[in-house]
Design an enzyme around this catalytic site. Structure first.
Site, short mmCIF file in Angstrom:
data_model
loop_
_atom_site.label_atom_id
_atom_site.label_comp_id
_atom_site.label_asym_id
_atom_site.label_seq_id
_atom_site.Cartn_x
_atom_site.Cartn_y
_atom_site.Cartn_z
N ILE A 1 0.89 -1.21 0.04
CA ILE A 1 0.11 0.16 0.07
C ILE A 1 1.06 1.32 0.09
O ILE A 1 0.78 2.36 -0.81
CB ILE A 1 -1.05 0.00 1.16
N CYS B 1 1.34 1.25 7.75
CA CYS B 1 2.16 0.20 8.60
C CYS B 1 1.12 -1.01 9.03
O CYS B 1 -0.10 -0.50 9.49
CB CYS B 1 3.15 0.39 9.48
N PRO B 2 1.49 -2.12 9.65
CA PRO B 2 0.74 -2.86 10.52
C PRO B 2 0.65 -2.40 11.82
O PRO B 2 1.60 -1.78 12.14
CB PRO B 2 1.24 -4.52 9.98
N ARG C 1 -4.23 1.36 11.02
CA ARG C 1 -5.13 1.02 12.14
C ARG C 1 -5.04 2.07 13.24
O ARG C 1 -4.08 2.69 13.59
CB ARG C 1 -4.40 -0.21 12.62
N ASP D 1 -9.36 7.31 9.01
CA ASP D 1 -10.30 6.25 8.54
C ASP D 1 -10.35 5.24 9.38
O ASP D 1 -10.82 4.22 9.34
CB ASP D 1 -9.88 5.61 7.15
N GLU E 1 -14.07 0.47 17.06
CA GLU E 1 -14.86 0.49 15.95
C GLU E 1 -15.76 -0.41 16.26
O GLU E 1 -15.84 -1.31 16.56
CB GLU E 1 -14.11 0.41 14.84
N HIS F 1 -13.95 3.69 8.44
CA HIS F 1 -13.15 2.40 8.14
C HIS F 1 -13.53 1.92 6.79
O HIS F 1 -13.84 0.70 6.63
CB HIS F 1 -13.15 1.61 9.18
#
Length: 317
Positions: free
Chosen positions: A160, A207-208, A236, A260, A265, A284
Site C-alpha cells: 500500500i 504499517c501494520p 489501524r 479512516d 470501531e 473504516h
C-alpha cells in the site's frame, strides 16, 4: 459428504453488490450477519469451515467446534484469531492479503485531496446558494493548495505504501518514507522516523499494528511535525494516540488530520476526535469499494480450494 461453511459476520463484507455465492461450490453456506460473541460457539458447533472478518475466535468460541478444520479470513489482519489454540486443535487459519492495495491508496488520496482542494466545502457553498450571490466568478472562500512540490512522508513501505508513493510521484510530490527494513523503491528516499516527521507536509501511515507501531504517533511525534502538516491514517487506529492527536489539532501543533481508522470501531459515543478541529473522519471504508470486496471473496474462495486440495496458501499458523 456436504461440508458446512459458516460465515459469522458476513455483514462486514457482503451486501447486494458483493455476495458470497462463490462459496456455495464447497458446500452448504450458513450466513450470519453479525453474531454476538456469546452466540458464536453454538452457531459454529457443526461447521467444517468458518469464514470471518473480525469475529473473535478463541478457546471459548471454538470450544464446541469439534469438526472444524479451517478458518478463513475476510481480512489481512488476524489478531482476532487465537493461532496457538487453533494449531493445538489442528485448525488451519488462512488470511487474505493484497486485495485492497489500490483501494486504500485511492482513499488515502481522496482524503488528502479533500483537505487540499476543499471539494465538500465548496460544494456546500454552491448548494447554499452563495455562489449565486458572489460578486466574482471564482470566490476564494476556502484557500486551496497544490500537491506538486509538497513532501509526502510514508510510514510503512509495503504494497500500500508503495502504491501511495506512485500516486504521489504522479502529482509531482517529493516522497520520503520510513520503513522497518530498507527497501529500494523508485522515486522514494528512505529516511529516519524523526526526519520523516520533521520534513513532511503530509504524513501518511501504512504499517501494520504491532508492538513496535502501537501509539507511535503520540504527543512527542506530533510535536516534531510541521505546524501546518497533515496527518493521514488509513492503517489501524492503534498506531496513534487519539487524545494526543486531539490535543495536537486543538493547539495547532499540526494543521489537520484525515482518519479512516480508530482504536475502537464503530466509533464510541465519547470518541475525543469527534470534536477535533480540522479533522476529517471516514468510517473504516478505505478498503471497501465493490470491486475490492469481490476480489476479496475470490481470494477467500481460492484459499478454501487450495486447503481442500491439500496445498493451503496464505496460511498464518
Amino acid at each position: 459428504m456436504c461440508m458446512k461453511i459458516v460465515l459469522t459476520d458476513a455483514q462486514t463484507v457482503v451486501d447486494g453488490l458483493a455476495g458470497a455465492e462463490i462459496l456455495e461450490q464447497f458446500g452448504e453456506v450458513v450466513s450470519y450477519g453479525l453474531l454476538p460473541y456469546d452466540d458464536v460457539a453454538e452457531k459454529i458447533s457443526g461447521a467444517d469451515i468458518v469464514v470471518c472478518n473480525k469475529t473473535l475466535m478463541d478457546s471459548h468460541t471454538l470450544r464446541l467446534a469439534k469438526k472444524l478444520k479451517y478458518i478463513g479470513l475476510f481480512a489481512t489482519g488476524y489478531n482476532n484469531i487465537d493461532l496457538e489454540y487453533c494449531s493445538s486443535c489442528g485448525i488451519t487459519v488462512c488470511n487474505a492479503g493484497s486485495y485492497s492495495t489500490m483501494a486504500v491508496a485511492q482513499h488515502t488520496f481522496a482524503l488528502i485531496l479533500e483537505r487540499f482542494n476543499r471539494v465538500a466545502e465548496y460544494n456546500s457553498f454552491v448548494q447554499e446558494g452563495r455562489w449565486k450571490r458572489s460578486p466574482t466568478f471564482s470566490p476564494f472562500v476556502y484557500p486551496m493548495s497544490e500537491l506538486a512540490g509538497k513532501t509526502l512522508g510514508i510510514f510503512g513501505l509495503g504494497a500500500i505504501g508503495q502504491a501511495v508513493a506512485r500516486i504521489a510521484n504522479a502529482f509531482g510530490m517529493r516522497v520520503i518514507a520510513c520503513n522497518r527494513s530498507p527497501k529500494k523503491v523508485d522515486g522514494v528516499a528512505q529516511v529516519s522516523f524523526d526526519t520523516l516527521l520533521r520534513e513532511s507536509d503530509i504524513v501518511t501511515v501504512h504499517c501494520p499494528l504491532n508492538s513496535e507501531s502501537e501509539n507511535i504517533f503520540n504527543k512527542a511525534a506530533f510535536e516534531k511535525m510541521k505546524r501546518d502538516a497533515l496527518f493521514v491514517n488509513t492503517a489501524r487506529g492503534g498506531v496513534m494516540n487519539e487524545r494526543d492527536l486531539f490535543d495536537a489539532l486543538q493547539s495547532g501543533t499540526i494543521g489537520g488530520a484525515c482518519i479512516d481508522t480508530l482504536s475502537v470501531e464503530p466509533m464510541e459515543e465519547d470518541c475525543v476526535l469527534m470534536k477535533a478541529k480540522n479533522c476529517i473522519i471516514t468510517p473504516h471504508i478505505a478498503w471497501a469499494p465493490v470491486e475490492t470486496r469481490r476480489r476479496l471473496m475470490n481470494i477467500v474462495a481460492d484459499n478454501i480450494r487450495c486447503f481442500l486440495d491439500g496445498t493451503p496458501k496464505n496460511k498464518v499458523n
